[in-house]
Design a protein around this motif. Structure first.
Motif, PDB file in Angstrom:
ATOM      1  N   MET A  98       0.842  -1.200   0.000  1.00  0.00           N
ATOM      2  CA  MET A  98       0.000   0.000   0.000  1.00  0.00           C
ATOM      3  C   MET A  98       0.876   1.249   0.000  1.00  0.00           C
ATOM      4  SD  MET A  98      -3.354  -0.347   2.411  1.00  0.00           S
ATOM      5  CE  MET A  98      -4.451  -1.764   2.370  1.00  0.00           C
ATOM      6  N   ASP A 113       2.924  -0.031  -4.994  1.00  0.00           N
ATOM      7  CA  ASP A 113       1.770  -0.612  -5.683  1.00  0.00           C
ATOM      8  C   ASP A 113       0.666   0.378  -6.006  1.00  0.00           C
ATOM      9  OD1 ASP A 113       0.944  -0.178  -3.107  1.00  0.00           O
ATOM     10  OD2 ASP A 113       0.808  -2.293  -2.572  1.00  0.00           O
ATOM     11  N   GLY A 114       0.882   1.660  -5.733  1.00  0.00           N
ATOM     12  CA  GLY A 114      -0.130   2.641  -6.107  1.00  0.00           C
ATOM     13  C   GLY A 114      -1.329   2.680  -5.181  1.00  0.00           C
ATOM     14  N   ASP A 115      -1.286   1.946  -4.085  1.00  0.00           N
ATOM     15  CA  ASP A 115      -2.395   1.975  -3.140  1.00  0.00           C
ATOM     16  C   ASP A 115      -2.065   2.902  -1.964  1.00  0.00           C
ATOM     17  OD1 ASP A 115      -4.764   0.127  -3.659  1.00  0.00           O
ATOM     18  OD2 ASP A 115      -3.110  -1.170  -4.208  1.00  0.00           O
ATOM     19  N   LEU A 123       6.937  -4.981 -10.191  1.00  0.00           N
ATOM     20  CA  LEU A 123       5.814  -5.768  -9.688  1.00  0.00           C
ATOM     21  C   LEU A 123       6.160  -7.217  -9.979  1.00  0.00           C
ATOM     22  CD1 LEU A 123       2.788  -6.066  -8.756  1.00  0.00           C
ATOM     23  CD2 LEU A 123       2.166  -5.799 -11.159  1.00  0.00           C
ATOM     24  N   SER A 182      -7.167  -1.389  -8.170  1.00  0.00           N
ATOM     25  CA  SER A 182      -6.244  -1.536  -7.042  1.00  0.00           C
ATOM     26  C   SER A 182      -5.539  -2.894  -7.101  1.00  0.00           C
ATOM     27  CB  SER A 182      -7.010  -1.410  -5.722  1.00  0.00           C
ATOM     28  OG  SER A 182      -6.304  -2.065  -4.682  1.00  0.00           O
ATOM     29  N   SER A 183      -4.212  -2.863  -7.108  1.00  0.00           N
ATOM     30  CA  SER A 183      -3.448  -4.125  -7.135  1.00  0.00           C
ATOM     31  C   SER A 183      -3.792  -4.990  -5.924  1.00  0.00           C
ATOM     32  CB  SER A 183      -1.948  -3.847  -7.090  1.00  0.00           C
ATOM     33  OG  SER A 183      -1.543  -3.147  -8.219  1.00  0.00           O
ATOM     34  N   LEU A 184      -3.994  -4.342  -4.787  1.00  0.00           N
ATOM     35  CA  LEU A 184      -4.261  -5.124  -3.574  1.00  0.00           C
ATOM     36  C   LEU A 184      -5.655  -5.740  -3.589  1.00  0.00           C
ATOM     37  CD1 LEU A 184      -2.492  -2.899  -0.921  1.00  0.00           C
ATOM     38  CD2 LEU A 184      -1.911  -5.240  -1.547  1.00  0.00           C
ATOM     39  N   HIS A 193     -10.652   0.798   1.521  1.00  0.00           N
ATOM     40  CA  HIS A 193      -9.462   1.664   1.499  1.00  0.00           C
ATOM     41  C   HIS A 193      -9.294   2.285   0.111  1.00  0.00           C
ATOM     42  CE1 HIS A 193      -5.947  -0.333  -0.506  1.00  0.00           C
ATOM     43  NE2 HIS A 193      -5.344   0.798  -0.247  1.00  0.00           N
ATOM     44  N   TYR A 205      -9.433   6.417  -1.184  1.00  0.00           N
ATOM     45  CA  TYR A 205      -8.441   7.218  -1.913  1.00  0.00           C
ATOM     46  C   TYR A 205      -8.869   7.507  -3.346  1.00  0.00           C
ATOM     47  CZ  TYR A 205      -6.218   2.984  -4.057  1.00  0.00           C
ATOM     48  OH  TYR A 205      -5.953   1.838  -4.752  1.00  0.00           O
ATOM     49  N   VAL A 236       1.598 -11.266 -14.078  1.00  0.00           N
ATOM     50  CA  VAL A 236       2.900 -10.597 -14.004  1.00  0.00           C
ATOM     51  C   VAL A 236       3.941 -11.418 -14.748  1.00  0.00           C
ATOM     52  CG1 VAL A 236       4.676  -9.663 -12.486  1.00  0.00           C
ATOM     53  CG2 VAL A 236       2.274  -9.588 -11.781  1.00  0.00           C
TER      54      VAL A 236
END
Lengths: 417, 417
Positions: free
Chosen positions: A186, A227-229, A393, B308-310, B327, B331, B398
């Motif tokens: 994050m 990760d851009g979060d 990544l 979001s990657s997460l 979350h 954002y 990936v």
């Protein structure tokens, strides 16, 4: 910039009159004794300043620390890792307040002099039953040599603790700045999912300290991405207790700028160490955007490239794939002219004027095969620049982040959900 | 919406008087005979409309097709896969123009009646030496039953071809709409990395056709995301030749709305099939954002969560991790109130009022373990909604995208770079 600073031992307890303590209460894992509750404390009164996540969903401890900082200066910070205390409603707010209250009683402080931070899983009630019995031991354990324990206690998915400290001359006195940080996932410009605590024995006015932290965060923690979060718990807090006995640093003076540079130097070390230790990261990439029309465009380009899944995957594959970079430049929203774009891997051109450059692809491949390299994107239409530290990544990042379900099962077992 | 439409066989050649052809020239892989050059052609004059990538870095064929569409109506489209002809400068423009020119000569059309599309690696010069000898065979191979060949020839990292066709009544005549598409990676709302060709034998006016394609793309291809990357080559082109002999459909009439719905129906099928076949995707997720303050906020929330990657990693891990979803909501930049946010997996609440709901986590886990599921985010502060079709992020994505270096090596061998 390195020259005037001497690196010194320790981190958040390197400055005079600061004590630390860390303890295990089983929040990270009830079956292990990993440190997960910590305390930072200034033996003498001090000033403080903080910066927090820009996520609209803010964890309870962020709200509590913000309110305490507005009301008064902090002199202590209690932190737990393993649970973010985010999305926990009025109960979570009460839990965060109680953490400050119980600590303040034992330290003989006002409740508002204690900051609270949490990091970990979002949405689970706090396991206060594990924390409450530990306050006394935590305070009793305070000592000047426990900075490393604090640094270890705040990490979650980080593979190692992150701390750094320096000393330097100011107004003829030796001033110390040291701190610790955690990051790993994050992570995005605009305050990463990170905590950072910095202490200094500099004697500095409130307004000078505020300006110094704002500038330093903008140039360091706001320029890293994994990760851009953007998380719910990001916090950077600086405590300054004046034990160095230098003449008070006032905002706008040369000394204030010197202090600010030193603070930025420490934060930059910590910020870069966060990227290097990003979740399952194999590459540290310095991304330099040059000659953009304006600062906002330079930032847009840097962020689009640094957060593109395809660009980051190619870094993982050690593939000098400038085609993917320029495609992200194109959708960044910045004003660009394709035919003016140059892209360099270190000093070697991969793309000139929007076209494949003459450099042998093998030369570029050797550069991206290194664990750290720099990519420069020259937009050729203005004079604004922006730098970001980023990472690749990896398949392992995704694998690592597939599930936090074990935490929810444990919470269910504990009767918390 | 399904009711008035009859699914019919075929894709881009399902409508009357449309022919297709596809051939292998070794662009995808010189050593295999995978189809990689195709042609779509209307035997009779027709109208056309198109929509293209919003990336500022536009591939040469995108520029050529846009200019041809402005000047005249297209009657044929030539497409290659394996090379995007993007970031190829004046030579790339000349190559794209030549592809239109040579095809037009053989078909007896004006150059401006031929559209050009390319998809594949960015930044490599076009291997025209492989394409040029194939024009005659391509045109000679035109036939009404080759729609499936065209669909197969345009795919790159897709695992299978995507085509769909329907017929329906309009003005007492049976009208057909059919098409094919490719996607898989670089997929984001705002035109994914995709190509889509649709043909119809409806008789429709130019303005009606333009409005229909704009509405349909907004509700279909602009609502899918795989990796959040917007490509340089996205193109959706519709050809309408009027062979159904219905009374001309005029903009603003009930018939025009009916036609537009049918077009959207076909595009929606193709758009969803792109997400289902996303690169190494294991989950098809319908993301519904409800009760946002306004349409822009609803879209921001949907895009932040879907990219979001997460969040995407947790879908891959079949983890009902609503904490990561909220979350990302926080954002997204949208105006939200954490305490009003509800999150549902299918009809089961995971989060109510920003807090963990009472639903047993195992029930939620069973839902996200399915190959397709729906997540609803109810913001509770307005009446604007937005829907996106998204997917998980897998370690295999990936891994799959780590390197395109083989293409560069081949280009070097071919003397192109």
């Amino acid at each position: 910039m390195d020259l005037p600073y001497t690196r010194i031992k320790g981190g958040v307890c390197a400055a005079r009159e600061f004590l630390g303590s860390a303890i295990s209460c089983g929040i990270k894992n009830p079956k292990s004794d990993r440190l997960d509750l910590s305390l930072i404390y200034s033996k003498i009164g001090c000033l403080s300043a903080g910066m927090f996540t820009q996520n609209r969903v803010k964890a309870a401890p962020v709200r509590v620390s913000q309110s305490h900082l507005r009301a008064e200066s902090l002199r202590a910070i209690i932190t737990n890792s393993g649970n973010a205390n985010a999305c926990t409603g009025p109960t979570g707010m009460q839990d965060a307040k109680n953490m400050a209250k119980e600590t303040s009683k034992l330290l003989g402080l006002r409740q508002r002099e204690v900051g609270v931070c949490s990091t970990g899983v979002i949405g689970l009630p706090m396991p206060m039953i594990r924390i409450e019995p530990k306050y006394e031991g935590l305070v009793a354990g305070l000592g000047p040599k426990n900075g490393n324990d604090v640094a270890r206690s705040i990490i979650t998915s980080d593979t190692h603790e992150k701390e750094f400290a320096i000393s330097f001359e100011l107004h003829g006195k030796r001033v110390r700045i040291g701190g610790c940080a955690k990051g790993a996932g994050m992570i995005n410009p605009n305050m990463a999912t990170m905590l950072c605590f910095i202490t200094t024995d500099a004697n500095i006015g409130k307004r000078g300290l505020k300006e110094a932290i704002e500038n330093s965060v903008e140039n360091t923690f706001n320029r890293i991405t994994i990760d851009g979060d953007t998380s719910t718990n990001d916090s950077v807090i600086v405590l300054a207790n004046g034990a160095a006995e230098n003449k008070t640093i006032r905002r706008g003076t040369k000394e204030c700028r010197d202090f600010s540079h030193a603070l930025e130097f420490v934060m930059n070390k910590l910020a870069k160490s966060i990227v290097r230790d990003g979740e399952r990261v194999t590459k540290f990439v310095t991304l330099e955007v040059k000659s953009a029309r304006n600062a906002s465009d330079a930032k847009k380009v840097a962020q689009a490239v640094a957060n593109s899944s395809l660009v980051k995957s190619s870094w993982n594959g050690e593939d000098p794939n400038w085609g993917r970079i320029i495609h992200a430049v194109g959708y960044s929203g910045a004003s660009i002219r394709e035919e003016f774009v140059d892209i360099y891997y270190e000093s070697k051109a991969a793309c000139k004027g929007g076209l494949q450059a003459k450099t042998n692809p093998e030369v570029l491949r050797n550069i991206v095969s290194k664990p750290a390299f720099k990519i420069t994107i020259d937009l050729g239409i203005g004079d604004a620049n922006h730098r970001i530290y980023s990472s690749d990544l990896s398949p392992e990042y995704v694998d690592f982040n597939r599930s936090e379900y074990a935490y929810w099962k444990q919470a269910k077992k504990d009767g918390l959900v």
